[in-house]
Design a protein around this motif. Structure first.
Motif, PDB file in Angstrom:
ATOM      1  N   TRP A 189     -23.932 -21.277   8.800  1.00  0.00           N
ATOM      2  CA  TRP A 189     -22.780 -21.178   9.686  1.00  0.00           C
ATOM      3  C   TRP A 189     -22.926 -22.187  10.820  1.00  0.00           C
ATOM      4  O   TRP A 189     -24.018 -22.343  11.378  1.00  0.00           O
ATOM      5  CB  TRP A 189     -22.670 -19.782  10.279  1.00  0.00           C
ATOM      6  N   PRO A 190     -21.871 -22.907  11.150  1.00  0.00           N
ATOM      7  CA  PRO A 190     -21.966 -23.880  12.245  1.00  0.00           C
ATOM      8  C   PRO A 190     -22.101 -23.176  13.589  1.00  0.00           C
ATOM      9  O   PRO A 190     -21.671 -22.028  13.750  1.00  0.00           O
ATOM     10  CB  PRO A 190     -20.631 -24.629  12.162  1.00  0.00           C
ATOM     11  N   THR A 191     -22.706 -23.864  14.525  1.00  0.00           N
ATOM     12  CA  THR A 191     -22.815 -23.311  15.875  1.00  0.00           C
ATOM     13  C   THR A 191     -22.730 -24.446  16.896  1.00  0.00           C
ATOM     14  O   THR A 191     -23.355 -25.487  16.695  1.00  0.00           O
ATOM     15  CB  THR A 191     -24.119 -22.498  16.034  1.00  0.00           C
ATOM     16  N   ARG A 239     -19.296 -22.092  16.866  1.00  0.00           N
ATOM     17  CA  ARG A 239     -18.160 -22.003  15.946  1.00  0.00           C
ATOM     18  C   ARG A 239     -16.875 -22.266  16.731  1.00  0.00           C
ATOM     19  O   ARG A 239     -16.682 -21.712  17.817  1.00  0.00           O
ATOM     20  CB  ARG A 239     -18.126 -20.615  15.312  1.00  0.00           C
ATOM     21  N   THR A 284     -12.823 -22.109  16.940  1.00  0.00           N
ATOM     22  CA  THR A 284     -11.587 -21.498  16.450  1.00  0.00           C
ATOM     23  C   THR A 284     -10.420 -22.033  17.267  1.00  0.00           C
ATOM     24  O   THR A 284     -10.480 -22.068  18.505  1.00  0.00           O
ATOM     25  CB  THR A 284     -11.637 -19.969  16.594  1.00  0.00           C
ATOM     26  N   ASP A 299     -13.452 -24.603  12.360  1.00  0.00           N
ATOM     27  CA  ASP A 299     -14.059 -23.522  11.580  1.00  0.00           C
ATOM     28  C   ASP A 299     -13.096 -22.378  11.272  1.00  0.00           C
ATOM     29  O   ASP A 299     -13.272 -21.675  10.285  1.00  0.00           O
ATOM     30  CB  ASP A 299     -15.280 -22.965  12.324  1.00  0.00           C
ATOM     31  N   ARG A 332     -17.549 -25.383   3.186  1.00  0.00           N
ATOM     32  CA  ARG A 332     -17.166 -24.173   3.918  1.00  0.00           C
ATOM     33  C   ARG A 332     -15.807 -24.459   4.554  1.00  0.00           C
ATOM     34  O   ARG A 332     -15.710 -25.183   5.540  1.00  0.00           O
ATOM     35  CB  ARG A 332     -18.211 -23.810   4.986  1.00  0.00           C
ATOM     36  N   PRO A 377     -12.208 -23.734   6.523  1.00  0.00           N
ATOM     37  CA  PRO A 377     -11.855 -22.895   7.668  1.00  0.00           C
ATOM     38  C   PRO A 377     -11.107 -21.632   7.241  1.00  0.00           C
ATOM     39  O   PRO A 377     -10.304 -21.663   6.300  1.00  0.00           O
ATOM     40  CB  PRO A 377     -10.948 -23.795   8.519  1.00  0.00           C
ATOM     41  N   GLN A 406     -24.165 -22.333  21.617  1.00  0.00           N
ATOM     42  CA  GLN A 406     -24.119 -21.394  20.513  1.00  0.00           C
ATOM     43  C   GLN A 406     -22.921 -20.457  20.701  1.00  0.00           C
ATOM     44  O   GLN A 406     -22.263 -20.482  21.731  1.00  0.00           O
ATOM     45  CB  GLN A 406     -25.412 -20.579  20.437  1.00  0.00           C
ATOM     46  N   GLU A 462     -19.239 -18.642  20.056  1.00  0.00           N
ATOM     47  CA  GLU A 462     -17.854 -18.855  19.631  1.00  0.00           C
ATOM     48  C   GLU A 462     -17.058 -19.543  20.721  1.00  0.00           C
ATOM     49  O   GLU A 462     -17.031 -19.100  21.869  1.00  0.00           O
ATOM     50  CB  GLU A 462     -17.216 -17.508  19.303  1.00  0.00           C
ATOM     51  N   ARG A 465     -22.091 -31.542  17.111  1.00  0.00           N
ATOM     52  CA  ARG A 465     -21.888 -31.300  15.684  1.00  0.00           C
ATOM     53  C   ARG A 465     -21.447 -32.553  14.947  1.00  0.00           C
ATOM     54  O   ARG A 465     -21.499 -32.604  13.722  1.00  0.00           O
ATOM     55  CB  ARG A 465     -20.883 -30.164  15.479  1.00  0.00           C
TER      56      ARG A 465
END
Length: 248
Positions: A75-77, A79, A81, A105, A146, A148, A191, A193, A246
């Motif tokens: 999982w990306p971090t 994340r 949205t 994501d 992965r 979205p 890290q 969200e 990232r």
């Protein structure tokens, strides 16, 4: 160039797999793949494997061999949205496509008060399906394993709850009469969200801004120019991916 990506319900553990149906047709009749070419098979949820085309049969059967190891992309971090207000016309699919290709994501459709487009009943379900199909196809095009997540459309109250739970939340709001800070310099978490709200063509209403402010969201701007709602999310995603490392 990286190998083309095809979606399967379950990633095969090898050593051979026959890709059929719409994906097989796309591989054989559209991509025109031949023996010896590399391909990637993924479930779009982070699991993937790589193989080599052994044969293309008919118009919709691709035999893939050499499948050995199943990989899982972490999982990306942090994340990222994007809460996307519903644009008019086909601009919603444009926004989903370009945000997916950029690396977002998750995408959350938002029925803002100033949206011209209304997702109701069967029309709303059809539009949501289009967004999800667009994310899937753009994920394949950009060689992602992965894709979205595209959530159900949320109300303003539900978006406020999403913002309150985030490690960093911001609303893009280009209004000289309302205080805002540059997204390019605001402090971001390493890290957790990040949730970003992109408003509709008519802008975020004062009541919505108040609700999001009460939920702890910052008010930010992208730069000196004002972007369309269908492009602002993509520009913001690119900026956030670069700032969080990232894209390093």
């Amino acid at each position: 160039m990286t190998a083309p990506v095809f979606v399967v319900e379950q990633v095969p553990d090898g050593p051979e797999f026959v890709l059929e149906g719409p994906e097989g047709r796309h591989a054989v009749s559209v991509k025109r793949l031949h023996a010896g070419e590399d391909v990637v098979l993924t479930d779009g949820r982070g699991r993937w494997t790589e193989g080599v085309v052994r044969a293309a049969e008919g118009k919709d059967r691709l035999v893939v061999a050499g499948l050995a190891t199943i990989h899982e992309e972490p999982w990306p971090t942090p994340r990222i949205t994007v809460v996307q207000a519903l644009p008019k016309g086909d601009r919603g699919e444009v926004a989903v496509e370009t945000m997916t290709e950029t690396g977002v994501d998750a995408i959350v459709p938002w029925q803002a008060s100033r949206c011209i487009t209304q997702w109701k009943g069967d029309r709303g379900l059809k539009a949501l399906t289009k967004w999800r199909n667009t994310a899937r196809e753009a994920g394949k095009q950009s060689r992602r394993v992965r894709f979205p997540e595209v959530a159900d459309a949320l109300t303003t109250k539900q978006v406020a709850a999403l913002l309150a739970a985030a490690d960093f939340a911001a609303v893009l709001h280009e209004d000289r009469g309302h205080d805002s800070e540059p997204l390019a310099t605001v402090q971001l978490p390493t890290q957790g969200e990040i949730v970003l709200v992109v408003g509709p063509e008519g802008g975020v209403s004062p009541d919505e801004l108040a609700a999001f402010d009460a939920a702890g969201a910052r008010t930010c701007r992208l730069g000196a120019s004002v972007l369309r709602t269908s492009t602002a999310g993509t520009a913001a995603t690119a900026l956030l991916l670069g700032r969080t490392g990232r894209w390093a």
